[in-house]
Motif scaffolding. Sequence first.
Motif, PDB file in Angstrom:
ATOM      1  N   LEU A  41      47.492  31.098 -19.891  1.00  0.00           N
ATOM      2  CA  LEU A  41      48.356  31.953 -20.449  1.00  0.00           C
ATOM      3  C   LEU A  41      48.762  31.706 -20.950  1.00  0.00           C
ATOM      4  N   HIS A  42      49.350  29.694 -21.464  1.00  0.00           N
ATOM      5  CA  HIS A  42      50.472  30.331 -22.254  1.00  0.00           C
ATOM      6  C   HIS A  42      49.829  30.274 -24.464  1.00  0.00           C
ATOM      7  N   GLY A  43      48.287  30.420 -23.888  1.00  0.00           N
ATOM      8  CA  GLY A  43      47.201  30.252 -24.761  1.00  0.00           C
ATOM      9  C   GLY A  43      46.713  28.732 -25.704  1.00  0.00           C
ATOM     10  N   SER A  44      46.915  27.783 -24.111  1.00  0.00           N
ATOM     11  CA  SER A  44      46.419  26.504 -24.846  1.00  0.00           C
ATOM     12  C   SER A  44      44.886  26.131 -24.354  1.00  0.00           C
ATOM     13  N   LEU A  45      43.918  25.426 -25.044  1.00  0.00           N
ATOM     14  CA  LEU A  45      42.274  25.203 -24.562  1.00  0.00           C
ATOM     15  C   LEU A  45      42.885  24.922 -23.341  1.00  0.00           C
ATOM     16  N   VAL A  46      41.816  25.252 -22.714  1.00  0.00           N
ATOM     17  CA  VAL A  46      41.710  24.713 -21.388  1.00  0.00           C
ATOM     18  C   VAL A  46      39.954  23.611 -21.439  1.00  0.00           C
ATOM     19  N   GLY A  47      40.326  22.015 -21.255  1.00  0.00           N
ATOM     20  CA  GLY A  47      38.368  21.256 -20.632  1.00  0.00           C
ATOM     21  C   GLY A  47      37.983  21.080 -21.877  1.00  0.00           C
ATOM     22  N   PRO A  48      39.123  20.744 -23.281  1.00  0.00           N
ATOM     23  CA  PRO A  48      38.570  19.594 -25.012  1.00  0.00           C
ATOM     24  C   PRO A  48      37.424  19.148 -23.985  1.00  0.00           C
ATOM     25  N   GLY A  49      36.366  19.344 -25.025  1.00  0.00           N
ATOM     26  CA  GLY A  49      34.723  18.079 -24.650  1.00  0.00           C
ATOM     27  C   GLY A  49      34.334  18.991 -23.036  1.00  0.00           C
ATOM     28  N   SER A  50      34.755  20.123 -22.530  1.00  0.00           N
ATOM     29  CA  SER A  50      33.989  19.489 -20.722  1.00  0.00           C
ATOM     30  C   SER A  50      33.688  21.158 -21.041  1.00  0.00           C
ATOM     31  N   LEU A  51      31.805  21.621 -21.054  1.00  0.00           N
ATOM     32  CA  LEU A  51      31.632  23.381 -21.130  1.00  0.00           C
ATOM     33  C   LEU A  51      31.824  23.667 -19.770  1.00  0.00           C
ATOM     34  N   ASP A  52      31.565  22.905 -18.656  1.00  0.00           N
ATOM     35  CA  ASP A  52      31.584  23.505 -17.649  1.00  0.00           C
ATOM     36  C   ASP A  52      33.324  23.819 -16.905  1.00  0.00           C
ATOM     37  N   ARG A  53      34.451  23.304 -17.647  1.00  0.00           N
ATOM     38  CA  ARG A  53      35.778  23.705 -17.149  1.00  0.00           C
ATOM     39  C   ARG A  53      36.318  25.180 -18.361  1.00  0.00           C
ATOM     40  N   GLN A  54      35.740  24.744 -18.781  1.00  0.00           N
ATOM     41  CA  GLN A  54      35.537  25.803 -20.425  1.00  0.00           C
ATOM     42  C   GLN A  54      35.236  27.054 -20.152  1.00  0.00           C
ATOM     43  N   ILE A  55      33.739  27.239 -19.313  1.00  0.00           N
ATOM     44  CA  ILE A  55      33.455  27.962 -18.919  1.00  0.00           C
ATOM     45  C   ILE A  55      33.928  28.218 -17.177  1.00  0.00           C
ATOM     46  N   ASP A  56      34.184  27.465 -16.488  1.00  0.00           N
ATOM     47  CA  ASP A  56      35.270  28.123 -15.382  1.00  0.00           C
ATOM     48  C   ASP A  56      36.819  29.095 -15.617  1.00  0.00           C
ATOM     49  N   GLN A  57      37.026  29.116 -16.876  1.00  0.00           N
ATOM     50  CA  GLN A  57      38.112  29.268 -17.587  1.00  0.00           C
ATOM     51  C   GLN A  57      38.392  30.610 -18.132  1.00  0.00           C
ATOM     52  N   VAL A  58      37.140  30.511 -18.693  1.00  0.00           N
ATOM     53  CA  VAL A  58      35.694  31.799 -19.422  1.00  0.00           C
ATOM     54  C   VAL A  58      36.049  32.776 -18.240  1.00  0.00           C
ATOM     55  N   THR A  59      35.490  32.330 -17.178  1.00  0.00           N
ATOM     56  CA  THR A  59      35.029  33.279 -16.190  1.00  0.00           C
ATOM     57  C   THR A  59      36.463  33.827 -15.262  1.00  0.00           C
ATOM     58  N   ALA A  60      37.645  32.485 -15.181  1.00  0.00           N
ATOM     59  CA  ALA A  60      38.695  33.179 -14.841  1.00  0.00           C
ATOM     60  C   ALA A  60      39.664  34.632 -15.178  1.00  0.00           C
ATOM     61  N   ASN A  61      39.452  34.373 -16.763  1.00  0.00           N
ATOM     62  CA  ASN A  61      39.793  35.281 -17.797  1.00  0.00           C
ATOM     63  C   ASN A  61      39.088  36.498 -17.701  1.00  0.00           C
ATOM     64  N   ALA A  62      38.099  36.842 -17.484  1.00  0.00           N
ATOM     65  CA  ALA A  62      36.725  37.661 -17.051  1.00  0.00           C
ATOM     66  C   ALA A  62      37.688  38.415 -16.412  1.00  0.00           C
ATOM     67  N   LEU A  63      37.595  37.698 -15.259  1.00  0.00           N
ATOM     68  CA  LEU A  63      38.105  38.701 -14.223  1.00  0.00           C
ATOM     69  C   LEU A  63      39.532  39.112 -13.712  1.00  0.00           C
ATOM     70  N   THR A  64      40.091  38.558 -14.991  1.00  0.00           N
ATOM     71  CA  THR A  64      41.404  39.528 -14.501  1.00  0.00           C
ATOM     72  C   THR A  64      41.644  40.760 -15.378  1.00  0.00           C
ATOM     73  N   ALA A  65      40.368  39.839 -16.975  1.00  0.00           N
ATOM     74  CA  ALA A  65      40.446  41.184 -17.540  1.00  0.00           C
ATOM     75  C   ALA A  65      40.175  42.052 -16.919  1.00  0.00           C
ATOM     76  N   LEU A  66      38.502  42.667 -16.095  1.00  0.00           N
ATOM     77  CA  LEU A  66      38.249  43.638 -15.340  1.00  0.00           C
ATOM     78  C   LEU A  66      38.613  43.582 -14.981  1.00  0.00           C
TER      79      LEU A  66
END
Length: 136
Positions: A41-66
Motif C-alpha cells: 500500500l505504501h509503494g514498497s517492494l514486497v519480497g525482494p528476491g522471492s518470486l513466490d512472495r512477489q506473486i502473492d502480492q501481485v495476486t492480492a493487488n489484482a484481486l483488489t483492483a478487480l
Amino acid sequence: MNAKITRINPDQLHETPGYHHITVVEAGRTAYLAGQCPLDLHGSLVGPGSLDRQIDQVTANALTALAAVGAQPHDVVRSVIYVRSDDTGVLGAAWRRLTNSVIGPAFTTASTLLGVAQLGFGGQLVEVDLTVALPD
C-alpha cells in the motif's frame, strides 16, 4: 460466470496447460488494469528476491483492483504475465503459482507468459497485466 465470455481451444491447435487459445467477448464494458506489481500500500517492494512472495502480492493487488470495478478473476479475458527470468523452470513455477492462486481463474483465458530482462522497479521479479469484461 460472465455469460458474454466464451473461451475456445480449437482441436487443430496444441493442448494448453490451462489457458485457452481464444477468448470471445460479446460487446460490453471493458476494464484494462495497469500492470499489477509486487508493491504494498505504501509503494514498497514486497519480497525482494522471492518470486513466490512477489506473486502473492501481485495476486492480492489484482484481486483488489478487480473488486474495485465489480469484477472477479473469471471475468478476466486476457492476461500477460512478465517474469524476470529466462529459465523455463522459473517461468513454469510462476505459472503454476499464479494458476493456483486466489486469482487462478484469470489465467484460464487467453494468456501470455513472458520471460523478460528487467521490470520497472529495482528487484521486481513479476508483473501481471489483466483485461476484464465487466459484468452487466
